[in-house]
Scaffold this motif. Structure first.
Motif, short mmCIF file in Angstrom:
data_model
loop_
_atom_site.label_atom_id
_atom_site.label_comp_id
_atom_site.label_asym_id
_atom_site.label_seq_id
_atom_site.Cartn_x
_atom_site.Cartn_y
_atom_site.Cartn_z
N ALA A 35 48.64 41.30 22.38
CA ALA A 35 47.84 40.39 21.54
C ALA A 35 46.92 39.55 22.40
N LEU A 36 47.42 39.07 23.54
CA LEU A 36 46.60 38.28 24.45
C LEU A 36 45.46 39.10 25.03
N LYS A 37 45.76 40.29 25.49
CA LYS A 37 44.73 41.12 26.12
C LYS A 37 43.61 41.49 25.15
N LYS A 38 43.92 41.54 23.85
CA LYS A 38 42.88 41.83 22.86
C LYS A 38 41.86 40.70 22.77
N GLN A 39 42.21 39.54 23.28
CA GLN A 39 41.30 38.40 23.27
C GLN A 39 40.28 38.45 24.41
N PHE A 40 40.51 39.34 25.36
CA PHE A 40 39.66 39.38 26.54
C PHE A 40 38.33 40.09 26.26
N GLU A 162 47.35 33.83 30.93
CA GLU A 162 47.34 34.82 32.00
C GLU A 162 48.39 35.88 31.68
N PRO A 163 48.02 37.15 31.55
CA PRO A 163 49.00 38.20 31.21
C PRO A 163 50.21 38.24 32.14
N ALA A 164 49.99 38.13 33.45
CA ALA A 164 51.10 38.19 34.40
C ALA A 164 52.05 37.01 34.21
N THR A 165 51.49 35.84 33.95
CA THR A 165 52.33 34.66 33.73
C THR A 165 53.09 34.78 32.42
N LEU A 166 52.42 35.22 31.37
CA LEU A 166 53.08 35.40 30.08
C LEU A 166 54.20 36.43 30.20
N LYS A 167 53.96 37.51 30.94
CA LYS A 167 54.98 38.55 31.15
C LYS A 167 56.19 37.97 31.88
N ALA A 168 55.94 37.15 32.88
CA ALA A 168 57.03 36.53 33.64
C ALA A 168 57.84 35.59 32.77
N LEU A 169 57.18 34.83 31.93
CA LEU A 169 57.89 33.92 31.03
C LEU A 169 58.78 34.70 30.06
N GLY A 188 58.50 28.94 42.70
CA GLY A 188 58.26 30.09 43.56
C GLY A 188 57.84 31.32 42.78
N GLU A 189 58.47 31.53 41.62
CA GLU A 189 58.11 32.68 40.78
C GLU A 189 56.71 32.50 40.20
N LEU A 190 56.39 31.29 39.81
CA LEU A 190 55.05 31.01 39.28
C LEU A 190 53.99 31.20 40.34
N TYR A 191 54.27 30.76 41.54
CA TYR A 191 53.28 30.88 42.62
C TYR A 191 52.93 32.35 42.88
N LYS A 192 53.91 33.24 42.74
CA LYS A 192 53.66 34.66 43.00
C LYS A 192 52.77 35.30 41.95
N VAL A 193 52.89 34.89 40.68
CA VAL A 193 52.20 35.60 39.59
C VAL A 193 50.98 34.88 39.02
N SER A 194 50.85 33.58 39.27
CA SER A 194 49.85 32.80 38.54
C SER A 194 48.74 32.18 39.40
N PRO A 195 47.51 32.68 39.28
CA PRO A 195 46.38 32.03 39.96
C PRO A 195 46.20 30.58 39.49
N TRP A 196 46.49 30.33 38.20
CA TRP A 196 46.35 28.98 37.67
C TRP A 196 47.32 28.02 38.34
N PHE A 197 48.57 28.44 38.49
CA PHE A 197 49.56 27.60 39.17
C PHE A 197 49.13 27.33 40.61
N ARG A 198 48.67 28.37 41.30
CA ARG A 198 48.25 28.19 42.69
C ARG A 198 47.09 27.22 42.79
N ALA A 199 46.17 27.29 41.85
CA ALA A 199 45.02 26.38 41.86
C ALA A 199 45.44 24.95 41.53
N GLY A 200 46.50 24.81 40.75
CA GLY A 200 46.93 23.48 40.34
C GLY A 200 47.64 22.71 41.43
N ILE A 201 48.46 23.39 42.24
CA ILE A 201 49.23 22.65 43.25
C ILE A 201 48.59 22.64 44.63
N PHE A 202 47.43 23.30 44.77
CA PHE A 202 46.63 23.28 46.00
C PHE A 202 47.18 24.13 47.13
#
Length: 292
Positions: A35-40, A162-169, A188-202
């Motif tokens: 459903a998410l990917k159909k929004q892209f 983010e599809p990868a983040t949603l999948k991990a959740l 740690g799991e979020l850092y591996k899959v999420s560009p948004w998380f990585r951008a948020g914590i610097f």
């Protein structure tokens, strides 16, 4: 002594206290990732609003509020534009600034001003907030690698768009209902899959930070797209006051609406090296330098 401006921001905030279907049809429909990917689609997106609260033994309070949009492309989020306002007023810092250096005072004053971050692919443009205090007079934006400004770590760090983040959740969900899921995931799991998380914590989380557990609850609409996400984790994970719990609620509206996010005009953009004297620029996030 050198300190991250972001670190000062966190420290200052802490000081201030802060019904069932046929089996085949159901299997096809109950797929939030599809459903998410159909929004892209190019030029389409979604609006989100965050409210961040800090809870301690003496009560709770709103720490920050952020409103923004995600602009999608064919493969995911192409750009975002958000503005964050911390719940800090000029009167809250009046006495504190009297005993600080000019640079440190600028940081605190910046906490009272809204921070806007436009992020286009892997580049961010920041206006207002702390960085706005150090920009040249003829510039209104600072160009940085794709971080989410100084307020990113005080807003929603988990991104179900983010599809990868949603999948991990969903893979870690302990409660699974047609339109509601909840569970736990670590930094740690979020850092591996999420560009948004990585951008948020610097910066990459330390070994200790990586073990930080985030409790989350995701509510979907009948279209299986995110309507709300609530996350909770210990404030010490991001250097806020000991004993504080951070809770962030995000609401998503307008899935599929037209969204346009563009970089600011080139003549209004400064680089880290253009910042006022006293700010180091030898790292992705400028450092505030001063005497110890």
């Amino acid at each position: 002594m050198k300190r991250y401006i972001a670190g000062l921001a966190c420290a200052a905030t802490a000081m201030l206290g802060v019904p069932a279907l046929a089996s085949t049809a159901h299997a096809q429909a109950a797929d939030p990732i599809s459903a998410l990917k159909k929004q892209f689609k190019n030029g389409r997106g979604v609006t989100y609003v965050d409210t961040t609260k800090g809870r301690a033994s003496y009560g709770s309070a709103v720490v920050a509020q952020r409103k923004g949009v995600f602009q999608f492309g064919a493969s995911g989020i192409n750009a975002s534009d958000q503005t964050t306002k911390l719940r800090i007023k000029a009167s809250d810092i009046a006495e504190i600034t009297e005993n600080l250096s000019e640079e440190e005072s600028k940081v605190l004053v910046g906490l009272t001003k809204p921070e806007r971050v436009i992020r286009v692919k892997n580049t961010s443009y920041v206006s207002g907030g702390i960085f706005g205090q150090f920009l040249p007079e003829d510039k209104t934006w600072l160009k940085l690698p794709g971080v989410l400004g100084n307020t990113g770590r005080l807003s929603q760090l988990v991104n179900p768009a983010e599809p990868a983040t949603l999948k991990a959740l969903l893979a870690r969900a302990t409660v699974k209902r047609p339109t509601a899921y909840s569970g736990k995931i670590t930094f740690g799991e979020l850092y591996k899959v999420s560009p948004w998380f990585r951008a948020g914590i610097f910066v990459p989380p330390t070994a200790k930070q990586s073990k930080t557990v985030v409790q989350w609850k995701l509510v979907l609409g009948s279209d299986l797209l995110a309507r709300s996400l609530t996350t909770t984790y210990p404030g010490t994970a991001l250097s806020t006051a000991p004993g504080t719990t951070i809770s962030v609620e995000t609401r998503y509206t307008g899935w599929g609406s037209r969204v346009t996010v563009k970089a600011p005009p080139a003549d209004q953009i400064a680089k880290p090296g253009d910042l006022d004297e006293g700010v180091e620029t030898d790292t992705p996030i400028p450092l505030l330098s001063g005497g110890s």
